[in-house]
Design an enzyme around this catalytic site. Structure first.
Site, PDB file in Angstrom:
ATOM      1  N   ASP A   1     -69.922  12.628 -18.318  1.00 56.13           N
ATOM      2  CA  ASP A   1     -70.478  12.582 -16.969  1.00 56.13           C
ATOM      3  C   ASP A   1     -69.723  13.543 -16.048  1.00 56.13           C
ATOM      4  OD1 ASP A   1     -72.270  10.702 -17.814  1.00 56.13           O
ATOM      5  OD2 ASP A   1     -71.836   9.262 -16.233  1.00 56.13           O
TER       6      ASP A   1
ATOM      7  N   ASP B   1     -67.941   8.556 -22.564  1.00 48.83           N
ATOM      8  CA  ASP B   1     -68.856   8.207 -21.474  1.00 48.83           C
ATOM      9  C   ASP B   1     -68.384   8.851 -20.173  1.00 48.83           C
ATOM     10  OD1 ASP B   1     -70.825   7.012 -19.971  1.00 48.83           O
ATOM     11  OD2 ASP B   1     -70.209   4.961 -20.385  1.00 48.83           O
TER      12      ASP B   1
ATOM     13  N   TYR C   1     -66.579  -0.985 -25.874  1.00 55.56           N
ATOM     14  CA  TYR C   1     -67.894  -1.508 -25.505  1.00 55.56           C
ATOM     15  C   TYR C   1     -68.390  -2.576 -26.482  1.00 55.56           C
ATOM     16  CZ  TYR C   1     -68.421   2.339 -22.138  1.00 55.56           C
ATOM     17  OH  TYR C   1     -68.254   3.202 -21.090  1.00 55.56           O
TER      18      TYR C   1
END
Length: 361
Positions: free
Chosen positions: A252, A248, A141
């Site tokens: 989830d 991430d 990221y």
């Protein structure tokens, strides 16, 4: 001394869920002596609309003058065509980097009252209590170089996944320390069979374990297998430590063990600051309809009390109030199943506040 909290509602359902968390803070002030004050700021798409930036200088000054940050959510289709540095998600990345929030705690705890809300069999998920420790300010990221370029007449996009030894050691140490307060087990997740950066990750975690944390049980798992094992046998995990991208995705996925992503809080921690937010997004499809589940945001307040404000006693009270509310059968629409009645976002917040008042009496 008054505790100062920066409240950043953000976009979509952010203002609705944060409003219910602020109600909880009000009860803690009135009935439990918290002595907190809060001031709102902008972030994300609303930040761009109001201040011309997704993380403005005014918001930066506000959060640096605070003891903790409570955030709602960012993003929405309204801002998707903006230049990338002006999009809501850029504000979230900037505040994490600015505050040095390198460790993201994402707990996944299955509540016994909600076993039937999950799509998985109750016998698979009953008793699940997992903490994903996600590295938050490095990896793909943030890695450079990155971009989109034209080569031989066609567009090519590229990103760089990069981690330094010190970054890996820092997040590894965080995970091992967390495990010592839980069931003393860490699973390090990467893709060392194909990625050089993951090979370094594994080697550094092993070195750290051998030199400082030999008392903690350490295992390793490739990310694709970890994704499968979270569904196949989630109770095998205690603490999962992993990089930004993998964390991430896996956190989830883990959220669905609980039946709803609306149940999962998070804490983003650095050397000094802490920021607390639900892991779900801004849900623009239901924004303004008073349907969202505020429990993840309220449980994020509990994490704030525990990690930033040194009030573990009040954190446990907030968590108990949520449990009592679920025991009473109060459900938002994402938690209702089998013909159960559902309540609004604000009604769920009111129910948790009422449960808090009962605990205070």
């Amino acid at each position: 001394m008054t505790i100062k909290i920066a409240v950043l509602p953000g976009d979509g359902i952010g203002p609705e869920i944060v409003n219910e968390a602020v109600k909880v803070l009000g009860v803690l002030n009135r009935s439990f002596g918290l002595n907190a004050s809060w001031q709102e700021g902008t972030i994300g798409g609303v930040g761009y609309d109001v201040d011309g930036a997704p993380y403005s200088e005014a918001t930066r000054k506000l959060v640096h003058a605070s003891d903790a940050v409570l955030l709602g959510a960012v993003g929405g289709p309204k801002w998707e065509k903006l230049d990338k540095p002006l999009r809501p998600e850029a504000g979230l990345l900037r505040i994490r980097e600015d505050l040095g929030l390198f460790a993201n705690y994402r707990p996944t705890k299955v509540h016994s009252q909600l076993l039937d809300a999950s799509t998985l069999k109750p016998e698979v998920i009953d008793g699940v209590d997992i903490l994903v420790v996600r590295e938050l300010v490095g990896g793909i990221y943030f890695g450079q170089p990155r971009g989109i370029e034209t080569v031989d007449g066609e567009r090519r996009g590229y990103n760089t996944m990069v981690y330094s030894e010190s970054e890996i050691r820092r997040i590894g140490r965080t995970a091992f320390e967390a495990a010592r307060l839980r069931s003393n087990r860490v699973c390090s997740v990467e893709k060392a069979n194909v990625l050089d950066v993951s090979e370094l990750w594994r080697n550094v975690i092993i070195e750290l374990h051998e030199s400082e944390y030999a008392d903690v049980e350490l295992s390793h798992m490739y990310v694709d297998n970890a994704a499968m094992q979270l569904i196949r046998n989630p109770r095998q995990f205690d603490v999962i430590v992993t990089g930004n991208l993998f964390g991430d995705i896996l956190s989830d996925e883990a959220s669905m063990l609980t039946g709803s992503i609306g149940m999962l809080p998070s804490a983003s921690l650095g050397e000094k600051f802490g920021m607390y937010e639900p892991i779900h997004g801004s849900a623009p499809d239901i924004a303004g309809e008073n349907k969202a589940n505020p429990l993840a945001t309220i449980l994020s307040v509990a994490m704030m009390l525990r990690f930033s404000l040194d009030r573990n006693d009040l954190a446990e009270i907030v968590e108990k109030a949520v449990e009592n509310t679920l025991d009473a059968g109060v459900r938002t629409v994402d938690l209702a199943f089998g013909g159960e009645a559902s309540v609004s976002c604000s009604a769920m917040g009111d129910a948790v506040c009422a449960a808090l008042e009962e605990l205070a009496s």
